[in-house]
Enzyme design. Structure first.
Site, PDB file in Angstrom:
ATOM      1  N   GLU A 145       0.817  -1.206   0.000  1.00  0.00           N
ATOM      2  CA  GLU A 145       0.000   0.000   0.000  1.00  0.00           C
ATOM      3  C   GLU A 145       0.856   1.264   0.000  1.00  0.00           C
ATOM      4  O   GLU A 145       0.521   2.265   0.615  1.00  0.00           O
ATOM      5  CB  GLU A 145      -0.979  -0.020   1.168  1.00  0.00           C
ATOM      6  CG  GLU A 145      -1.985  -1.143   1.018  1.00  0.00           C
ATOM      7  CD  GLU A 145      -3.117  -1.079   2.037  1.00  0.00           C
ATOM      8  OE1 GLU A 145      -3.096  -0.182   2.909  1.00  0.00           O
ATOM      9  OE2 GLU A 145      -4.008  -1.925   1.973  1.00  0.00           O
ATOM     10  N   GLU A 197      -4.961  -9.201   0.530  1.00  0.00           N
ATOM     11  CA  GLU A 197      -5.528  -9.117   1.877  1.00  0.00           C
ATOM     12  C   GLU A 197      -7.042  -9.145   1.785  1.00  0.00           C
ATOM     13  O   GLU A 197      -7.636  -8.373   1.034  1.00  0.00           O
ATOM     14  CB  GLU A 197      -5.122  -7.819   2.595  1.00  0.00           C
ATOM     15  CG  GLU A 197      -3.702  -7.737   3.071  1.00  0.00           C
ATOM     16  CD  GLU A 197      -3.435  -6.435   3.823  1.00  0.00           C
ATOM     17  OE1 GLU A 197      -4.405  -5.682   4.074  1.00  0.00           O
ATOM     18  OE2 GLU A 197      -2.281  -6.176   4.160  1.00  0.00           O
TER      19      GLU A 197
END
EC number: 3.2.1.39
Length: 689
Positions: free
Chosen positions: A491, A590
């Site tokens: 991220e 995720e």
């Protein structure tokens, strides 16, 4: 998972592939055979109501207006090369700073001891909750940044900790709007949609923490402090535009360090060397800002503030010293501390260090009684294609003083081998990769694979240390077939805020460097990065060997009975569609659901009642797994489950109505399956890699 207020948009990405006018439903094309969802009512992502069109897709009219606040200029702050979050103990402030954190530790972590009790107490960000609660790298740390802008679509109020903004993306009390409302898929890390929420901000999925306080009494000049930018003592800015100020107050007691900070608005990856001295509200600084900066001069009247700081510092040292005193012996974060007698031994002592553990129990292996008990849990089923994992206690530089326990990693792997054949790591610090490899060897696991992780930070020193350690791991490996690939950054684009373009260039350069090293060593491994599903575009797809997207329906505010369908369709529209015409593989890096702590309606815990939106709970977790796990297994949907174990230290990121940060595990921190939780057995079918 990454920082707070992670939202999911249904608008176009940078290449426009997802725009309502041009995006087609991948579900109706070659991807029909991979949906993990059975036929049923299709949900409307905007109102949460089902229709009679099946569970296929999300309507294309996802653009909404986004609320924005005033626009103060961002400040260029200092990025720490310490492993995010765990290297800092809280806001540097009189009364509410180190001493406040110390009392908070004593009151909220009474079940834990020593350094374990300190883990996660990296500080507070007023009014902003942490996403996943990870302030360190990987799934064990909520990389918690300042939240993105307030919006009225599917939003995850909390970015999942392992993936949030780097330390200090926000000047407290401000909100900044950098992005056009025509592109809601881009995250703005400078707005504060949680005014009055009293939450904590850190950053995860990983994942960096930002701190603020309402009344910090003194300005501290970091230029007077010896700091190489790589020790976890990160200076915080003084903002004249806000009544709230942050200070950096380095302190040490028994080897533990406390440092309040509002990290690095000034540079996710493109930071300059420590010698650079650029600081202040520099528009567009973003990734190009210096890693160290000068502070504004103290305001008049600083003498009384200084006296107040001295008094507060003395009290802080006394309190912190008392708490950390119990950790001087080297107490580590030990999941075994709360293990039942059936699955533990004398290693479960709450006062054992890693050395004590090894001295008492030896180097645990598959023949150890404790390991045999852990590997014989009939309630665990190998139905997950992958699981996100960060070993306990691998936060740099704290691990240099209190090394993580090899036996703890071996215990974890004994459990994980019953759930998956594929483990994803988030970083290389503190020998975590080597410990996982050693555990696999001692347990004689033949089919376990590892996705190597490299944490990319705003500080060049951190990123360089992580990458160099990756090279050492690869070069020293006798057999690289145990590795599935390397994930460079988690991220990182989300944490870049408005400087996404610059961040993407730097990130791609890092990825290419790793590829070149692998090629030079004749190593055939894919190199990827992971980011929010709607942060991927054609340029990043071209650079990565695998498209890895973090997709969390809980933070989209999606009711659990629609969550599996939403997850799959979001992934199809935002990620799979980008790989059309290529041979790129797609993976959900995720996905998960918390077992308790409240409910999220897409913009945090602002639901009209306690049953609206996405509700955290064991029943809901069971429902999500029931709808997702076996269908994904049957259709070959590749994903990593977040996560196996709870992280109790992340309780510091919980707020009055958002108490889920420490509750994402299938099991508690002692490796016990949560009461009432049922992992599907999928008719005996198991995940294979």
């Amino acid at each position: 998972m990454s920082g707070p207020n992670r939202t999911y948009s249904f608008g176009e990405g940078d290449d426009g592939l997802a725009h309502p006018s041009s995006r087609t439903h991948a579900m109706h094309s070659q991807y029909d055979d991979v949906s993990p969802i059975s036929d049923g009512a299709r949900m409307n992502p905007m109102n949460g109501q089902g229709t009679d069109h099946g569970l296929a897709s999300v309507p294309e009219d996802g653009h909404q207006g986004w609320g924005r606040g005033p626009e103060p200029s961002p400040s260029i702050l200092t990025g720490s090369s310490a492993t995010p979050g765990m290297d800092n103990l809280g806001p540097g402030a009189v009364g509410g700073g180190i001493s406040g954190i110390a009392l908070s530790v004593a009151n909220s972590h009474d079940r834990l001891s020593g350094v374990e009790a300190l883990m996660g107490t990296d500080g507070q960000e007023a009014n902003i909750p942490a996403e996943r609660g990870f302030s360190t790298t990987g799934s064990d740390n909520p990389y918690v940044p300042a939240p993105p802008e307030h919006r009225y679509s599917y939003g995850s109020n909390i970015a999942l900790g392992a993936a949030a903004a780097p330390a200090g993306q926000l000047t407290p009390g401000q909100s900044v709007s950098h992005l056009s409302s025509s592109n809601p898929s881009q995250r703005n890390l400078y707005d504060i949609p949680y005014q009055g929420a009293g939450g904590l901000n850190a950053g995860p999925y990983q994942r960096h923490s930002a701190y603020s306080s309402n009344d910090l009494p003194v300005d501290i000049n970091p230029d007077e402090i010896v700091d190489d930018g790589d020790d976890g003592f990160v200076p915080a800015p003084n903002s004249s535009s806000s009544a709230r100020k942050s200070q950096a107050i380095p302190a040490a007691a028994g080897g533990a360090a406390a440092g309040g900070f509002l990290g690095n608005l000034g540079g996710l990856f493109g930071g300059k060397s420590a010698a650079d001295t650029s600081y202040g509200p520099v528009p567009g600084a973003g990734l190009e800002a210096g890693e160290k900066g000068r502070w504004v001069k103290p305001k008049p009247g600083g003498g009384s503030k200084k006296r107040g700081w001295i008094v507060g510092a003395i009290l802080a040292f006394i309190i912190i010293g008392a708490i950390v005193g119990g950790a001087v012996g080297g107490t580590i974060g030990h999941r075994g501390n709360e293990e039942p007698s059936s699955a533990s031994s004398s290693s479960s002592s709450s006062t054992q260090t890693a050395t004590d553990d090894t001295s008492t129990n030896g180097d645990l292996d598959k023949n150890s009684a404790e390991i045999k008990a852990l590997m014989n849990n009939k309630n665990l089923h190998k139905v997950f294609p992958g699981i996100d994992y960060t070993p306990w206690g691998v936060q740099y530089p704290l691990c240099l003083k209190y090394p993580p326990s090899q036996n703890n990693v071996t215990r974890d792997m004994a459990v994980l081998t019953q759930l998956t054949n594929n483990v994803r790591l988030y970083g290389t610090d503190c020998n975590q990769t080597e410990m996982v490899l050693h555990a696999i060897d001692k347990l004689e696991i033949k089919d376990m694979k590892i996705w190597l992780g490299v944490w990319i930070d705003s500080n060049i020193t951190t990123s360089r240390r992580q990458i160099d350690q990756l090279y050492k791991i690869i070069d020293d490996a006798k057999d690289t077939s145990i590795f599935n690939g390397a994930i460079v950054g988690n991220e990182a684009l989300y944490r870049a805020g408005s400087d996404k373009t610059s961040a993407q260039t730097t990130l791609i350069n890092y990825m290419q460097e790793v590829k070149d090293h692998f090629k030079k060593k004749n190593i055939d491994l894919p190199v990827a990065t992971s980011d929010l599903g709607d942060n991927w575009d054609a340029t990043l797809v071209q650079a990565a060997d695998v498209v890895m997207a973090n997709v969390h329906p809980f933070f989209g505010g999606i009711p659990v009975d629609q969550a599996a369908a939403w997850t799959w369709q979001f992934w199809q529209d935002h990620n799979v569609a980008l790989t059309k015409g290529t041979n790129k593989k797609q993976v959900i890096s995720e996905v998960g659901w918390p077992s308790g702590g409240g409910n999220d309606c897409g913009l945090g815990a602002n639901c009209p009642n306690d049953t609206a939106g996405a509700v955290a709970g064991v029943d809901e977790l069971n429902k999500f797994m029931e709808d997702w796990v076996c269908q994904a297994l049957e259709n070959g949907t590749d994903y990593f489950w977040f996560e196996a174990f709870d992280e109790p230290w992340k309780i510091v990121y919980n707020t009055a109505n958002e108490n889920w940060e420490d509750k994402w595990g299938l099991m508690d921190a002692a490796r016990n399956l949560k009461p009432g939780l049922k992992i599907p057995d999928c008719g005996g079918k198991t995940a294979t890699r």
